[in-house]
Design an enzyme around this catalytic site. Sequence first.
Site, PDB file in Angstrom:
ATOM      1  N   GLU A  25       0.846  -1.211   0.000  1.00 10.95           N
ATOM      2  CA  GLU A  25       0.000   0.000   0.000  1.00 10.95           C
ATOM      3  C   GLU A  25       0.871   1.247   0.000  1.00 10.95           C
ATOM      4  O   GLU A  25       0.545   2.247  -0.642  1.00 10.95           O
ATOM      5  CB  GLU A  25      -0.955   0.015   1.193  1.00 10.95           C
ATOM      6  CG  GLU A  25      -2.003  -1.084   1.149  1.00 10.95           C
ATOM      7  CD  GLU A  25      -2.798  -1.109  -0.152  1.00 10.95           C
ATOM      8  OE1 GLU A  25      -3.296  -0.051  -0.572  1.00 10.95           O
ATOM      9  OE2 GLU A  25      -2.919  -2.185  -0.747  1.00 10.95           O
ATOM     10  N   TRP A  41       1.524   1.693  -3.404  1.00  9.86           N
ATOM     11  CA  TRP A  41       0.478   2.401  -4.161  1.00  9.86           C
ATOM     12  C   TRP A  41       0.656   3.917  -4.022  1.00  9.86           C
ATOM     13  O   TRP A  41       0.395   4.677  -4.956  1.00  9.86           O
ATOM     14  CB  TRP A  41      -0.922   1.990  -3.678  1.00  9.86           C
ATOM     15  CG  TRP A  41      -1.423   0.758  -4.354  1.00  9.86           C
ATOM     16  CD1 TRP A  41      -1.326  -0.526  -3.891  1.00  9.86           C
ATOM     17  CD2 TRP A  41      -2.082   0.670  -5.634  1.00  9.86           C
ATOM     18  NE1 TRP A  41      -1.887  -1.388  -4.803  1.00  9.86           N
ATOM     19  CE2 TRP A  41      -2.363  -0.695  -5.881  1.00  9.86           C
ATOM     20  CE3 TRP A  41      -2.466   1.611  -6.588  1.00  9.86           C
ATOM     21  CZ2 TRP A  41      -3.007  -1.139  -7.041  1.00  9.86           C
ATOM     22  CZ3 TRP A  41      -3.111   1.169  -7.741  1.00  9.86           C
ATOM     23  CH2 TRP A  41      -3.368  -0.181  -7.965  1.00  9.86           C
ATOM     24  N   TRP A  84     -21.457  11.977 -19.135  1.00 10.22           N
ATOM     25  CA  TRP A  84     -21.876  12.182 -17.740  1.00 10.22           C
ATOM     26  C   TRP A  84     -23.204  12.897 -17.676  1.00 10.22           C
ATOM     27  O   TRP A  84     -23.543  13.662 -18.572  1.00 10.22           O
ATOM     28  CB  TRP A  84     -20.831  13.038 -17.001  1.00 10.22           C
ATOM     29  CG  TRP A  84     -19.454  12.452 -16.964  1.00 10.22           C
ATOM     30  CD1 TRP A  84     -18.345  12.940 -17.603  1.00 10.22           C
ATOM     31  CD2 TRP A  84     -19.021  11.275 -16.272  1.00 10.22           C
ATOM     32  NE1 TRP A  84     -17.263  12.140 -17.349  1.00 10.22           N
ATOM     33  CE2 TRP A  84     -17.638  11.112 -16.535  1.00 10.22           C
ATOM     34  CE3 TRP A  84     -19.662  10.343 -15.462  1.00 10.22           C
ATOM     35  CZ2 TRP A  84     -16.898  10.055 -16.014  1.00 10.22           C
ATOM     36  CZ3 TRP A  84     -18.920   9.296 -14.940  1.00 10.22           C
ATOM     37  CH2 TRP A  84     -17.564   9.158 -15.216  1.00 10.22           C
ATOM     38  N   ASN A 117     -10.718   2.880   3.222  1.00  6.79           N
ATOM     39  CA  ASN A 117     -10.417   2.679   1.800  1.00  6.79           C
ATOM     40  C   ASN A 117     -11.485   1.871   1.067  1.00  6.79           C
ATOM     41  O   ASN A 117     -11.901   2.220  -0.029  1.00  6.79           O
ATOM     42  CB  ASN A 117      -9.058   2.002   1.645  1.00  6.79           C
ATOM     43  CG  ASN A 117      -8.722   1.780   0.184  1.00  6.79           C
ATOM     44  OD1 ASN A 117      -8.626   2.731  -0.584  1.00  6.79           O
ATOM     45  ND2 ASN A 117      -8.576   0.522  -0.204  1.00  6.79           N
ATOM     46  N   TRP A 130     -16.281  11.851 -12.209  1.00  5.83           N
ATOM     47  CA  TRP A 130     -15.392  11.537 -11.092  1.00  5.83           C
ATOM     48  C   TRP A 130     -14.743  12.791 -10.524  1.00  5.83           C
ATOM     49  O   TRP A 130     -14.429  12.863  -9.334  1.00  5.83           O
ATOM     50  CB  TRP A 130     -14.329  10.505 -11.501  1.00  5.83           C
ATOM     51  CG  TRP A 130     -13.485  10.916 -12.676  1.00  5.83           C
ATOM     52  CD1 TRP A 130     -13.726  10.652 -13.978  1.00  5.83           C
ATOM     53  CD2 TRP A 130     -12.268  11.683 -12.638  1.00  5.83           C
ATOM     54  NE1 TRP A 130     -12.741  11.201 -14.769  1.00  5.83           N
ATOM     55  CE2 TRP A 130     -11.829  11.833 -13.973  1.00  5.83           C
ATOM     56  CE3 TRP A 130     -11.496  12.259 -11.621  1.00  5.83           C
ATOM     57  CZ2 TRP A 130     -10.675  12.540 -14.318  1.00  5.83           C
ATOM     58  CZ3 TRP A 130     -10.345  12.951 -11.956  1.00  5.83           C
ATOM     59  CH2 TRP A 130      -9.947  13.095 -13.280  1.00  5.83           C
ATOM     60  N   TRP A 149      -9.779   8.289  -7.727  1.00  3.13           N
ATOM     61  CA  TRP A 149     -10.991   8.666  -8.467  1.00  3.13           C
ATOM     62  C   TRP A 149     -10.949   8.179  -9.902  1.00  3.13           C
ATOM     63  O   TRP A 149     -11.961   7.772 -10.458  1.00  3.13           O
ATOM     64  CB  TRP A 149     -11.250  10.175  -8.355  1.00  3.13           C
ATOM     65  CG  TRP A 149     -11.981  10.432  -7.075  1.00  3.13           C
ATOM     66  CD1 TRP A 149     -11.449  10.894  -5.900  1.00  3.13           C
ATOM     67  CD2 TRP A 149     -13.354  10.137  -6.801  1.00  3.13           C
ATOM     68  NE1 TRP A 149     -12.406  10.917  -4.921  1.00  3.13           N
ATOM     69  CE2 TRP A 149     -13.585  10.472  -5.442  1.00  3.13           C
ATOM     70  CE3 TRP A 149     -14.407   9.642  -7.552  1.00  3.13           C
ATOM     71  CZ2 TRP A 149     -14.835  10.301  -4.845  1.00  3.13           C
ATOM     72  CZ3 TRP A 149     -15.651   9.479  -6.955  1.00  3.13           C
ATOM     73  CH2 TRP A 149     -15.859   9.810  -5.613  1.00  3.13           C
TER      74      TRP A 149
END
Length: 478
Positions: free
Chosen positions: A278, A281, A309, A344, A362, A385
């Site tokens: 992580e 990440w 959208w 998360n 987003w 996102w």
Amino acid sequence: MDRAAAPLLLWFRRDLRLGDNRALSRAVATGSPIVPVFVWDEAGEGDWAPGGAGRVYLHRALEALRSSLRARGLDLVCRRGPAGAELERLLAETGARGVYWNRLYEPAVIARDRGIKEWLRAAGHEAESFNSALLFEPHEIATQAGHPFQVFTPFWRSASRRPVDAPEEDPGGALRAPAGGLPAGPLEELGLWPDHPWAERVAGHWAIGEETARGQLACFVAEGADAYATDRDLPATDGTSRLSPALHWGTIGPREVWAAVERTGRAGEEGPRTFLAEIGWREFAHHVLFHFPRTPEEPLREKFADFPWEDDAGARQAWRAGRTGYPIVDAGMRQLYEEGWMHNRVRMIVGSLLVKHLLQPWQAGARWFWDCLVDADLAANTLGWQWSGGCGADAAPYFRVFNPMTQGKKFDPAGRYVRRYVPELGELPDAYVHEPWEAPETVLGQAGLRLGRDYPRPIIDHRTGRQRALAAFAEVKG
Ligand SMILES: Cc1cc2nc3c(=O)[nH]c(=O)nc-3n(C[C@H](O)[C@H](O)[C@H](O)COP(=O)(O)OP(=O)(O)OC[C@H]3O[C@@H](n4cnc5c(N)ncnc54)[C@H](O)[C@@H]3O)c2cc1C
């Protein structure tokens, strides 16, 4: 002033600590006295100056840094305005010979800092920057063909083969102030603290500062890391480190996190290894932002630029307020507003509902998170996102639409998380807590709940929302 005896300005930014701070240790190693400074340069961060919750955390982290400095006979000089101009003024006021700082990687900040460095050097000042925010700098890692990575697994395989530098030593007693300091100025003059009672509430959920972050890390490594691989997905359990704001604001650095896990001798075991991935990440997010600086506004995958959208302000408002009628989503959105943080797993669920069921861009979700998260981080938030939107690096495929009921039942089976943040549902039996509209009237009555009055019905039916999302996706694919 004799040049060798002249002080150095240590420009603190998002490295609000004295330990493992390379700019600080290198500045101290020159033997010069140090003037620690912080400049609140809102405009210098472009469109992404810290939002409300971030400013709350920053204010408190500065208080903590200032008190650690005061305990060593120094202070934190605080100024507000364009960083270049304020540093120029501080150089003149202190007779300092240069400025040291740790690098940041947001596009606007890179451009600003590059300009400042060039100007300082051209004016005959020392200007040195260092890495203390990441394990590996974004430009150090590349594919064999020399390109940036867009998929996490090969990125991390390549990055984690490299040695990680040991944390820098705390300079301890070698850190000294110049004779005759500057007035440090009250922190309140920076105007960081939002003028809203919400700010105190968010702050109340966090113990902030270098010492607490180190304690939190030690506690997580000793007690949480072994079970991390399973517990990290359970939002009702304290199964993650909650170090994200500390890492963002730099009250702790990633080298120290890495070293703490390594010291246990169990870094290769599943829990600790998953945790370090992580941290990987976080590195990947910075790598992607650095190489694709347009991604905070635009999808990495260009075909998503024309995604159809919807523009539904009412849907966005219901989502922000935690009133979508989907309990796990509403619990997450209320946790966010209440604590400035969200688990998360739930970030992924609420993201999916906004961009898929509700077909809202987003970017709208990213902006709300930006204002509400104490850990709002341009690299991680953009990656998260775009992952939700199916349009980013290593993103969830757009056609994979989370089912909020299934997610709730799997990761919050007894509804403990939902009940904590959506007390209206507190009395519902476990079987209905993730789908109250399925409960018979008698059960709703016993739970003291009338749908549509005490708690909303789903803003959109799951099946309808899913099909609408897939149809929109088909337009992009075609
Ligand atoms: C839509 C969305 C938005 C997000 N926005 C942010 C954000 O603004 N800031 C932020 O720090 N994280 C963000 N994340 C990633 C992740 O949710 C948080 O880092 C994590 O929940 C923080 O909790 P923790 O410290 O307990 O994490 P842990 O599980 O203990 O992980 C340790 C650290 O690894 C890093 N990390 C973990 N997961 C990720 C990830 N997916 N991407 C990048 N870094 C990660 C964080 O620094 C975290 O503190 C976002 C995720 C999604 C899906």
